[in-house]
Design a protein around this motif. Structure first.
Motif, mmCIF file in Angstrom:
data_model
loop_
_atom_site.group_PDB
_atom_site.id
_atom_site.type_symbol
_atom_site.label_atom_id
_atom_site.label_comp_id
_atom_site.label_asym_id
_atom_site.label_seq_id
_atom_site.Cartn_x
_atom_site.Cartn_y
_atom_site.Cartn_z
ATOM 1 N N ALA A 45 0.812 -1.214 0.000
ATOM 2 C CA ALA A 45 0.000 0.000 0.000
ATOM 3 C C ALA A 45 0.853 1.275 0.000
ATOM 4 C CB ALA A 45 -0.947 -0.001 1.202
ATOM 5 N N GLU A 46 1.926 1.301 0.784
ATOM 6 C CA GLU A 46 2.731 2.520 0.853
ATOM 7 C C GLU A 46 3.383 2.834 -0.492
ATOM 8 O OE1 GLU A 46 6.508 4.531 3.279
ATOM 9 O OE2 GLU A 46 5.684 2.607 3.935
ATOM 10 N N ARG B 156 1.735 8.404 3.971
ATOM 11 C CA ARG B 156 1.323 8.073 5.339
ATOM 12 C C ARG B 156 0.087 7.178 5.348
ATOM 13 N NH1 ARG B 156 -0.768 12.607 9.702
ATOM 14 N NH2 ARG B 156 -2.016 11.204 10.995
ATOM 15 N N ILE B 157 -0.911 7.514 4.531
ATOM 16 C CA ILE B 157 -2.119 6.696 4.493
ATOM 17 C C ILE B 157 -1.777 5.294 3.978
ATOM 18 C CG2 ILE B 157 -4.443 6.449 3.572
ATOM 19 C CD1 ILE B 157 -4.580 9.488 3.301
ATOM 20 N N GLY B 158 -0.942 5.227 2.948
ATOM 21 C CA GLY B 158 -0.537 3.927 2.440
ATOM 22 C C GLY B 158 0.156 3.101 3.506
ATOM 23 N N ARG B 159 1.054 3.734 4.260
ATOM 24 C CA ARG B 159 1.750 3.019 5.326
ATOM 25 C C ARG B 159 0.758 2.497 6.362
ATOM 26 N NH1 ARG B 159 4.569 7.052 7.343
ATOM 27 N NH2 ARG B 159 6.096 6.887 5.654
ATOM 28 N N GLN B 160 -0.231 3.335 6.687
ATOM 29 C CA GLN B 160 -1.231 2.895 7.654
ATOM 30 C C GLN B 160 -2.058 1.730 7.113
ATOM 31 O OE1 GLN B 160 -2.736 7.064 8.967
ATOM 32 N NE2 GLN B 160 -2.791 5.793 10.788
ATOM 33 N N PHE B 161 -2.321 1.733 5.803
ATOM 34 C CA PHE B 161 -3.070 0.628 5.226
ATOM 35 C C PHE B 161 -2.266 -0.666 5.266
ATOM 36 C CE2 PHE B 161 -6.466 3.316 4.081
ATOM 37 C CZ PHE B 161 -7.533 2.502 3.718
ATOM 38 N N ASP B 162 -0.952 -0.575 5.167
ATOM 39 C CA ASP B 162 -0.142 -1.778 5.346
ATOM 40 C C ASP B 162 -0.273 -2.299 6.778
ATOM 41 O OD1 ASP B 162 0.901 -2.081 2.758
ATOM 42 O OD2 ASP B 162 2.487 -0.609 3.130
ATOM 43 N N GLU B 163 -0.363 -1.383 7.739
ATOM 44 C CA GLU B 163 -0.573 -1.792 9.127
ATOM 45 C C GLU B 163 -1.969 -2.393 9.300
ATOM 46 O OE1 GLU B 163 0.093 1.709 11.416
ATOM 47 O OE2 GLU B 163 2.222 1.859 10.895
ATOM 48 N N PHE B 164 -2.975 -1.761 8.686
ATOM 49 C CA PHE B 164 -4.333 -2.304 8.749
ATOM 50 C C PHE B 164 -4.371 -3.717 8.166
ATOM 51 C CE2 PHE B 164 -6.085 2.287 7.985
ATOM 52 C CZ PHE B 164 -5.649 2.665 9.245
ATOM 53 N N GLU B 165 -3.588 -3.922 7.091
ATOM 54 C CA GLU B 165 -3.567 -5.220 6.417
ATOM 55 C C GLU B 165 -3.045 -6.301 7.363
ATOM 56 O OE1 GLU B 165 -4.267 -7.423 2.764
ATOM 57 O OE2 GLU B 165 -4.921 -5.508 3.602
ATOM 58 N N ALA B 166 -1.968 -5.983 8.049
ATOM 59 C CA ALA B 166 -1.392 -6.955 8.976
ATOM 60 C C ALA B 166 -2.366 -7.269 10.109
ATOM 61 C CB ALA B 166 -0.073 -6.423 9.532
ATOM 62 N N PHE C 263 -3.904 10.850 -2.629
ATOM 63 C CA PHE C 263 -4.313 9.682 -3.402
ATOM 64 C C PHE C 263 -3.590 8.473 -2.798
ATOM 65 C CE2 PHE C 263 -4.616 13.163 -6.517
ATOM 66 C CZ PHE C 263 -5.932 12.993 -6.952
ATOM 67 N N HIS C 264 -4.285 7.367 -2.678
ATOM 68 C CA HIS C 264 -3.619 6.197 -2.100
ATOM 69 C C HIS C 264 -4.321 4.923 -2.546
ATOM 70 C CE1 HIS C 264 -6.533 4.870 1.041
ATOM 71 N NE2 HIS C 264 -6.954 6.107 0.939
ATOM 72 N N THR C 265 -3.718 3.796 -2.220
ATOM 73 C CA THR C 265 -4.317 2.481 -2.465
ATOM 74 C C THR C 265 -4.292 1.693 -1.160
ATOM 75 O OG1 THR C 265 -2.369 1.108 -2.946
ATOM 76 C CG2 THR C 265 -3.173 2.536 -4.727
ATOM 77 N N HIS C 266 -4.985 0.578 -1.153
ATOM 78 C CA HIS C 266 -4.806 -0.392 -0.075
ATOM 79 C C HIS C 266 -3.818 -1.457 -0.558
ATOM 80 C CE1 HIS C 266 -7.398 -3.075 -2.368
ATOM 81 N NE2 HIS C 266 -8.410 -2.222 -2.308
ATOM 82 N N ASP C 267 -3.543 -2.426 0.268
ATOM 83 C CA ASP C 267 -2.665 -3.527 -0.125
ATOM 84 C C ASP C 267 -3.412 -4.425 -1.114
ATOM 85 O OD1 ASP C 267 -0.284 -4.979 -0.038
ATOM 86 O OD2 ASP C 267 -1.040 -6.319 1.499
ATOM 87 N N GLY C 268 -2.711 -5.335 -1.726
ATOM 88 C CA GLY C 268 -3.319 -6.197 -2.726
ATOM 89 C C GLY C 268 -4.457 -7.046 -2.177
#
Length: 346
Positions: free
Chosen positions: A120-121, A276-286, A147-152
């Motif tokens: 995501a980041e 920052r949002i992307g990094r947080q989405f990687d944390e949300f993913e975990a 603009f951002h994405t989530h993880d795969g």
């Protein structure tokens, strides 16, 4: 209003207010911004991003900015209407997905095609860069903040895991967007489309056998209780898909603010906010994955060779997207090539 400088704003926003200065006076809000989104208030995006970000804006402006957050579409309407609600001033800021209004924001939607995500980041940085280079003017009447994405995405199913094309044959799946739905259809699945907010009902009543979503969605909708299996690509492969997101503000509202308030918002948005949002989405993913594991659900791996075959099935989808971009007046091949270049570099 107490005077504040861009230097103090940047200092306060730079470390996400890790060491905020204590304020000696309380200040009445000079401007109230209504932020609208579609997830429930218990979702990590609400509690771990929107609420802290609103607090940071208030802190950095000495109380001049107040953000009122309305989750779960509390201001009315449906998720596909969020961009128009922002442009029309029904809300001041909205968090929205380009895929909810297909083909309207084609540059922003490009990385919602299959296999256009790493994590995501990195993917969020790539998307923001792509929008800076090719997406100017796509959000007319709105000021993009990030603009951002989530993880795969992964495949979450009720009755059996999906690790091959044969497993997809006849499977009723909720697809996250049209492009991914086209790929899944080519692989034999029976695809349906509806907003993620309607997914719980679809899984509960048997309308669908599963869905394609990232783990980060799991806690908000208790997906681990609605499905028993999850399947993810082998390590090193790109993700199946990632939807793109835009955090946008009403342009007229922004233009009407004082220069100091504008400076706070500018310092709190842009590329670093996307990162920052992307990094947080990687944390949300975990965290979402840990919920699946805690539930005792089976997590299967889709072999790399199988993913390579699925990528071949996605090539016509990518070619069609290039044509769509070109028909909209863009250099479709250049945009797709640049997106892949940015992802590979990330």
């Amino acid at each position: 209003m107490t005077k504040f400088t861009r230097r103090t704003v940047l200092a306060s926003m730079g470390a996400a207010l890790a060491t905020p200065a204590l304020l000696s006076l309380a200040h009445a809000a000079e401007v109230t911004l209504r932020l609208h989104h579609f997830l429930p208030g218990v979702a990590p995006m609400h509690t771990r991003f929107f609420e802290p970000w609103a607090a940071e804006l208030a802190e950095a402006s000495n109380g001049a900015i107040k953000v009122q957050i309305f989750p779960s579409m509390q201001l009315g309407g449906k998720p596909p209407q969020l961009a128009d609600q922002t442009r029309q001033g029904i809300c001041d800021i909205a968090w929205t997905l380009p895929v909810y209004t297909p083909d309207r924001f084609p540059v922003a939607e490009t990385m919602s095609n299959p296999f256009m995500v790493t994590n995501a980041e990195a993917s969020s940085v790539a998307l923001h860069t792509l929008m800076d280079e090719f997406g100017e003017g796509e959000y007319r009447g709105m000021k993009p903040l990030a603009f951002h994405t989530h993880d795969g995405g992964k495949l979450h199913t009720r009755d059996a895991p999906v690790t091959s094309e044969a497993d997809l044959e006849g499977l009723k799946l909720r697809a996250p967007n049209q492009a991914t739905g086209q790929m899944l259809t080519a692989l034999g699945a029976e695809v349906v489309f509806f907003p993620v907010t309607d997914m719980v009902v679809g899984l509960s009543n048997g309308v669908i056998d599963g869905c394609c979503l990232p783990y980060e969605v799991v806690p908000a909708f208790k997906l681990q209780e609605l499905t028993s299996y999850s399947a993810e690509p082998a390590p090193g492969a790109r993700g199946l898909y990632a939807n793109t997101f835009a955090l946008v503000m009403n342009q007229r509202k922004f233009d009407g603010l004082s220069d100091d308030v504008k400076g706070v918002i500018e310092a709190a948005s842009g590329m670093e906010l996307s990162r920052r949002i992307g990094r947080q989405f990687d944390e949300f993913e975990a965290f979402g994955r840990s919920m699946v594991e805690k539930q005792g659900n089976e997590i299967a791996e889709i072999p790399a060779a199988e993913i390579a075959r699925w990528q071949e099935a996605a090539k016509p989808v990518h070619d069609a997207w290039i044509e769509k971009l070109s028909a909209a007046g863009h250099d479709g091949a250049a945009i797709m090539a640049r997106a892949n270049e940015l992802l590979d570099a990330g």
